[in-house]
Design an enzyme around this catalytic site. Structure first.
Site, mmCIF file in Angstrom:
data_model
loop_
_atom_site.group_PDB
_atom_site.id
_atom_site.type_symbol
_atom_site.label_atom_id
_atom_site.label_comp_id
_atom_site.label_asym_id
_atom_site.label_seq_id
_atom_site.Cartn_x
_atom_site.Cartn_y
_atom_site.Cartn_z
ATOM 1 N N LYS A 111 3.900 0.140 -8.204
ATOM 2 C CA LYS A 111 5.107 0.946 -8.001
ATOM 3 C C LYS A 111 6.204 0.593 -8.982
ATOM 4 O O LYS A 111 6.980 1.453 -9.387
ATOM 5 C CB LYS A 111 5.628 0.778 -6.562
ATOM 6 C CG LYS A 111 4.815 1.546 -5.548
ATOM 7 C CD LYS A 111 5.661 1.886 -4.344
ATOM 8 C CE LYS A 111 4.877 2.739 -3.380
ATOM 9 N NZ LYS A 111 5.581 2.973 -2.120
ATOM 10 N N LYS A 194 -5.279 6.907 -6.015
ATOM 11 C CA LYS A 194 -5.201 7.385 -4.625
ATOM 12 C C LYS A 194 -4.281 8.615 -4.535
ATOM 13 O O LYS A 194 -3.341 8.755 -5.325
ATOM 14 C CB LYS A 194 -4.755 6.268 -3.682
ATOM 15 C CG LYS A 194 -3.292 5.977 -3.698
ATOM 16 C CD LYS A 194 -2.851 5.139 -2.506
ATOM 17 C CE LYS A 194 -1.355 4.937 -2.625
ATOM 18 N NZ LYS A 194 -0.720 4.170 -1.610
ATOM 19 N N LYS A 197 1.951 10.837 -1.750
ATOM 20 C CA LYS A 197 3.039 11.806 -1.612
ATOM 21 C C LYS A 197 4.073 11.636 -2.707
ATOM 22 O O LYS A 197 4.876 12.518 -2.952
ATOM 23 C CB LYS A 197 3.687 11.766 -0.217
ATOM 24 C CG LYS A 197 3.997 10.407 0.377
ATOM 25 C CD LYS A 197 4.633 10.543 1.763
ATOM 26 C CE LYS A 197 4.114 9.580 2.794
ATOM 27 N NZ LYS A 197 4.297 8.153 2.512
HETATM 28 P P1 TYM Z 1 2.564 5.155 3.419
HETATM 29 O O1 TYM Z 1 3.749 5.918 3.887
HETATM 30 O O2 TYM Z 1 2.327 5.022 1.967
HETATM 31 O O3 TYM Z 1 1.254 5.751 4.050
HETATM 32 C C1 TYM Z 1 1.099 5.927 5.458
HETATM 33 C C2 TYM Z 1 -0.336 5.655 5.861
HETATM 34 O O4 TYM Z 1 -1.216 6.515 5.117
HETATM 35 C C3 TYM Z 1 -2.225 5.748 4.482
HETATM 36 N N1 TYM Z 1 -2.552 6.390 3.188
HETATM 37 C C4 TYM Z 1 -3.786 6.727 2.817
HETATM 38 N N2 TYM Z 1 -4.976 6.616 3.414
HETATM 39 C C5 TYM Z 1 -6.057 7.087 2.750
HETATM 40 N N3 TYM Z 1 -5.990 7.672 1.513
HETATM 41 C C6 TYM Z 1 -4.819 7.801 0.879
HETATM 42 N N4 TYM Z 1 -4.757 8.383 -0.310
HETATM 43 C C7 TYM Z 1 -3.637 7.329 1.529
HETATM 44 N N5 TYM Z 1 -2.315 7.304 1.183
HETATM 45 C C8 TYM Z 1 -1.678 6.724 2.213
HETATM 46 C C9 TYM Z 1 -1.598 4.386 4.268
HETATM 47 O O5 TYM Z 1 -2.585 3.373 4.143
HETATM 48 C C10 TYM Z 1 -0.778 4.217 5.525
HETATM 49 O O6 TYM Z 1 -1.565 3.715 6.586
HETATM 50 N N6 TYM Z 1 3.840 0.349 3.901
HETATM 51 C C11 TYM Z 1 3.336 1.501 4.618
HETATM 52 C C12 TYM Z 1 4.178 1.898 5.806
HETATM 53 C C13 TYM Z 1 4.472 0.810 6.761
HETATM 54 C C14 TYM Z 1 3.582 0.230 7.706
HETATM 55 C C15 TYM Z 1 4.350 -0.738 8.413
HETATM 56 C C16 TYM Z 1 2.239 0.425 8.006
HETATM 57 C C17 TYM Z 1 5.675 0.206 6.919
HETATM 58 N N7 TYM Z 1 5.596 -0.719 7.915
HETATM 59 C C18 TYM Z 1 3.776 -1.518 9.403
HETATM 60 C C19 TYM Z 1 1.684 -0.361 9.012
HETATM 61 C C20 TYM Z 1 2.432 -1.320 9.700
HETATM 62 C C21 TYM Z 1 3.282 2.679 3.669
HETATM 63 O O7 TYM Z 1 3.932 2.724 2.656
HETATM 64 O O8 TYM Z 1 2.540 3.719 4.091
#
Ligand code: TYM
Length: 333
Positions: A111, A194, A197
């Protein structure tokens, strides 16, 4: 009952990757666990977010989660910044985590890009806040996509060091739940990246708000190779785009990639893409319609989130108060 926690950033419209990799797996956990789900706006501002857009996207994300099947009566659904315990515990964890640990985080490297010096300090300590999200609830199961695995390992390292340094058995070990064929959905433009968004190219992803024509166009334009589909898994070796599209159809249809290949092996991508488009449109159109309906009544949506925050506070505040006591902060009144 075992407590589950997960979060999603309101940094854009949720994608098919978020849906298949995470959100869809959150839904059944509402029935079997005490499930806590959070729209993580504090995490989102680790990179620049236009304030008006952030407000809009936070509501949109909450609506998407409900439209995908989260029921605010059967789970706790709230916005991270509404519960101060997250930020407070994150500070304590900033002082527990080691710089060397954070330096190993691949997501920070991705990032921050080439100009690491210009990244926000928040982006650097992002995983500490994530650890605080989970540990503020003593949650032990965390359903996520594959890309979050390293962050969850760090969350366990932090808990262990806290417990060790203060001589307590306070924060439990957490277990990542990484499920299914779609734990890593890839970009439609590059099968080695991957789906995200925050990718600058909208053509790289399917958004949960895309209409049927947009989905059809994006799938038609999705990168592929000139060979027909193989009829067995080994034939996907070295063909990341083909593997991705097969994985997406398998996940949408609730089956395995080998079954998709048994049925579609030998087909060219033209025909296969039509099947995939139909399946995606049938699955996603009702979700988009429900999102729209929910967003038409922002007051009801906000009220549900405020109630969720109250329930979240009732769990997190006593846990973080205990953490303060363990650290030795003078009791506040
Ligand atoms: P974020 O917002 O990037 O994504 C949310 C969830 O979607 C999953 N994900 C994917 N899974 C499969 N293929 C993809 N291309 C893909 N893109 C995203 C992510 O693995 C995630 O589960 N840091 C986290 C948010 C967070 C969080 C937490 C998660 C903050 N605190 C505590 C678990 C526990 C994040 O940026 O997710």
């Amino acid at each position: 009952m075992t407590r589950v926690f997960s979060g999603i950033q309101p940094s854009g419209v949720p994608t098919l990757g978020n849906y298949l990799g995470a959100i869809r797996n959150w839904v059944p956990l509402q029935e079997t666990h005490e499930a806590i789900y959070c729209v993580v706006d504090l995490h989102a501002i680790t990179v620049w977010q236009d304030p008006k857009e952030l407000t809009r996207q936070t509501r949109e994300m909450a609506a998407a989660l409900i439209a995908c099947g989260l029921d605010p009566r059967r789970c706790i659904l709230f916005v991270q910044s509404h519960v101060r315990a997250h930020a407070e515990l994150a500070w304590i964890f900033n002082c527990v985590a080691r710089i060397g640990w954070l330096n190993r985080m691949t997501q920070f490297k991705d990032k921050a890009g080439k100009d690491r010096e210009a990244a926000s300090a928040g982006l650097y300590v992002y995983p500490n806040l994530m650890a605080a999200d989970i540990h503020a609830y003593h949650a032990t199961k965390v359903p996520v996509g594959e890309d979050q695995k390293q962050h969850l390992e760090l969350a366990n390292d932090i808990a262990q060091k806290f417990n060790h340094d203060y001589g307590v058995a306070f924060f439990p070990t957490i277990e990542p739940l990484i499920q299914g064929v779609a734990a890593r959905v890839m970009s439609l433009r590059d099968g080695t990246k991957k789906m995200s968004k925050s990718d600058p190219s909208d053509q790289s992803r399917i958004n949960l708000t895309d209409d049927a024509d947009t989905i059809a166009l994006k799938i038609r334009r999705a990168k592929t190779d000139p060979e027909p589909l193989p009829d067995h898994l080994a034939g996907l070796e070295g063909r990341p785009e083909a593997r991705n599209l097969v994985g997406i159809l398998a996940a949408i249809n609730g089956t395995l990639p080998e079954n998709v290949l048994r049925e579609h092996g030998g087909q060219g991508f033209g025909q296969f893409k039509n099947t995939l488009t139909e399946a995606l449109v049938a699955h996603l159109t009702p979700i988009a319609a429900e999102m729209k309906r929910l967003l038409d009544d922002p007051y009801a949506l906000d009220a549900a989130l405020h109630l969720g925050a109250e329930r979240a506070r009732a769990i997190a505040e006593p846990i973080v108060a205990k953490a303060r006591e363990i650290v030795g902060f003078l009791p506040a009144r």
